[in-house]
Write a protein that holds these residues in place. Structure first.
Motif, PDB file in Angstrom:
ATOM      1  N   LEU A 103       0.811  -1.219   0.000  1.00 32.31           N
ATOM      2  CA  LEU A 103       0.000   0.000   0.000  1.00 32.31           C
ATOM      3  C   LEU A 103       0.843   1.266   0.000  1.00 32.31           C
ATOM      4  CD1 LEU A 103      -2.827  -1.026   2.514  1.00 32.31           C
ATOM      5  CD2 LEU A 103      -3.104  -0.566   0.071  1.00 32.31           C
ATOM      6  N   GLY A 104       2.159   1.082   0.208  1.00 28.26           N
ATOM      7  CA  GLY A 104       3.047   2.250   0.137  1.00 28.26           C
ATOM      8  C   GLY A 104       3.715   2.646   1.428  1.00 28.26           C
ATOM      9  N   ALA A 105       3.581   1.825   2.486  1.00 28.03           N
ATOM     10  CA  ALA A 105       4.245   2.138   3.753  1.00 28.03           C
ATOM     11  C   ALA A 105       5.754   2.152   3.555  1.00 28.03           C
ATOM     12  CB  ALA A 105       3.860   1.121   4.815  1.00 28.03           C
ATOM     13  N   ASP A 106       6.428   3.023   4.305  1.00 34.75           N
ATOM     14  CA  ASP A 106       7.885   3.111   4.201  1.00 34.75           C
ATOM     15  C   ASP A 106       8.584   2.130   5.131  1.00 34.75           C
ATOM     16  OD1 ASP A 106       8.567   5.812   2.536  1.00 34.75           O
ATOM     17  OD2 ASP A 106       6.678   5.979   3.612  1.00 34.75           O
ATOM     18  N   ASP A 107       7.914   1.731   6.215  1.00 35.19           N
ATOM     19  CA  ASP A 107       8.512   0.775   7.143  1.00 35.19           C
ATOM     20  C   ASP A 107       7.415   0.163   8.001  1.00 35.19           C
ATOM     21  OD1 ASP A 107      10.491  -0.726   8.417  1.00 35.19           O
ATOM     22  OD2 ASP A 107      11.870   0.992   8.487  1.00 35.19           O
ATOM     23  N   TYR A 108       7.809  -0.848   8.806  1.00 34.47           N
ATOM     24  CA  TYR A 108       6.843  -1.588   9.612  1.00 34.47           C
ATOM     25  C   TYR A 108       7.530  -1.989  10.904  1.00 34.47           C
ATOM     26  CZ  TYR A 108       3.026  -4.954  10.501  1.00 34.47           C
ATOM     27  OH  TYR A 108       1.951  -5.634  11.023  1.00 34.47           O
ATOM     28  N   LEU A 109       6.905  -1.675  12.042  1.00 31.18           N
ATOM     29  CA  LEU A 109       7.433  -2.048  13.352  1.00 31.18           C
ATOM     30  C   LEU A 109       6.372  -2.803  14.143  1.00 31.18           C
ATOM     31  CD1 LEU A 109       9.329   1.159  14.544  1.00 31.18           C
ATOM     32  CD2 LEU A 109      10.337  -1.054  13.991  1.00 31.18           C
ATOM     33  N   THR A 110       6.796  -3.807  14.864  1.00 35.79           N
ATOM     34  CA  THR A 110       5.864  -4.566  15.699  1.00 35.79           C
ATOM     35  C   THR A 110       6.038  -4.175  17.162  1.00 35.79           C
ATOM     36  OG1 THR A 110       7.466  -6.388  15.845  1.00 35.79           O
ATOM     37  CG2 THR A 110       5.790  -6.536  14.123  1.00 35.79           C
TER      38      THR A 110
END
Length: 394
Positions: A103-110
């Motif tokens: 979808l275009g997110a630049d990064d992902y953190l949990t």
């Protein structure tokens, strides 16, 4: 306060959990960033309409509009899509990560997240944002310079066309880029004739535009100078072609710039046309009876080599005849079927009904239909003169 690797920024934290909002905002503030928090996707979208942000930390799982939907809307909005988005979620599944990145997110953190990893990823996104902002400022500056260049170049084209009793004149000038290498000119000479120029400088862009100004100035200055009384059209044409050619070849030869040009002097009273065709696409003369003839080459392109020989051609335009001068951007205009070509241009000239302007409209329509919306590959310039009445009928 800890030093941060990037300049302070304005961040928006979007999370329905108050504890998560508090933790994220405190971590960002310790790095010197200004932080605003909202508790829903709806409030995030509303806030983004009112305030500029450099970074968004967006929770995936929220009631109402969830993080996926907020992210999708952000990336669909031209005014917001450039803002980096780091998705925050308790979900660590590969499917969720892939969906966010798609979808275009630049990064992902949990969650729970490591503070050092959070800062590293925030810094990376902000560096990317700063680079984008710098590029946009540079592009805006360049566009401003091109606007200035376009306005200056427009000043090299005639403000108005000369009024000629018994003649209908129209022109078209369509640059493929911000500035063009094509140009045209029509002006009265000392002897009372109308000097006609249709020319095309080699190459495209700024370099061609600079030389367009030089060629146009040399041609007009030479043709407009006070020649000795009795100097005929042949002498004026030869002097103009020779001086322009030799100056460019001798002074600017190392640049390897040249121009193809059609130079003509029309006696509007008699319909006599004297011309030099310096390597240019031969203009067409179409008669109401269906005849078509071309004004072929009488010399090489201007500026290639000094001391080139030019000769002068002569023709006559009768009542109803149409002279069409054009640059190669017309016949070389590209569509899905290849180049527009001379055959299609001739087809557009089958119907000579209407004014010169109407004729050029038909050619433009044919070019646009052939190109089917594709970006023009070259400048397009056309000059049309139709003789509507003989001198004795005026």
């Amino acid at each position: 306060m800890n030093a941060t690797a990037v300049a302070p920024a304005r961040a928006l934290v979007v999370d329905d959990n108050e504890m998560n909002r508090d933790v994220l905002s405190r971590r960002l503030q310790r790095s010197g960033h200004a932080v605003e928090v909202v508790d829903s996707g709806e409030r995030a979208l509303a806030r983004l309409k009112l305030q500029n942000f450099d970074l968004i930390l967006l929770d995936v799982m929220m009631p109402g509009i969830d993080g996926y939907e907020v992210l999708a809307r952000l990336k669909q909005d031209p005014a917001l899509r450039h803002i980096p988005v780091i998705m925050i979620s308790a979900l660590g599944e590969t499917e969720s990560v892939v969906r966010c990145l798609a979808l275009g997110a630049d990064d992902y953190l949990t969650k729970p997240f490591n503070p050092l990893i959070l800062q590293a990823r925030v810094d990376a996104c902000l560096i990317k944002k700063r680079m984008h902002d710098g590029e946009m400022r540079h592009l805006q500056s360049m566009e401003r310079e091109f606007e200035i260049g376009r306005a200056i170049q427009a000043g090299f084209l005639p403000e108005s066309l000369p009024a000629m009793a018994g003649w209908d004149v129209a022109v078209r000038f369509r640059p493929a880029r911000q500035v063009a290498g094509d140009f045209y000119d029509l002006f009265a000479t000392q002897s009372g004739g109308i000097f006609i120029v249709v020319a095309d400088v080699c190459d495209k862009g700024v370099g061609a535009a600079l030389y367009m100004a030089l060629f146009r100035t040399l041609i007009r200055a030479t043709a407009s100078q006070p020649f000795p009384e009795g100097t005929d059209a042949t002498a004026i044409l030869l002097a103009t072609a020779t001086l322009t050619n030799d100056y460019i070849a001798r002074i600017h030869g190392r640049a390897n710039m040249f121009a193809t040009a059609f130079l003509g002097i029309l006696d509007a009273r008699t319909g006599s046309l004297m011309y030099v065709n310096a390597g240019h696409d031969p203009p067409l003369i179409a008669s109401a009876e269906g005849g078509r003839r071309r004004l072929g080459l009488t010399g090489p392109a201007l500026g290639l080599l000094a001391e080139q020989r030019f000769t002068v051609g002569m023709t006559h335009l009768g009542v109803g005849d149409l002279l069409l001068g054009y640059t190669d951007g017309v016949v070389e205009s590209v569509g899905i079927e290849g180049a527009f070509g001379e055959a299609r241009l001739l087809e557009a000239l089958l119907d000579l009904q209407g004014s010169s302007d109407r004729m050029l409209q038909r050619i433009e329509a044919a070019l646009d239909a052939f190109g089917d919306g594709a970006e023009a590959s070259d400048d397009i310039t056309m000059v049309a003169l139709r003789r509507t009445a003989a001198a004795r009928a005026l």
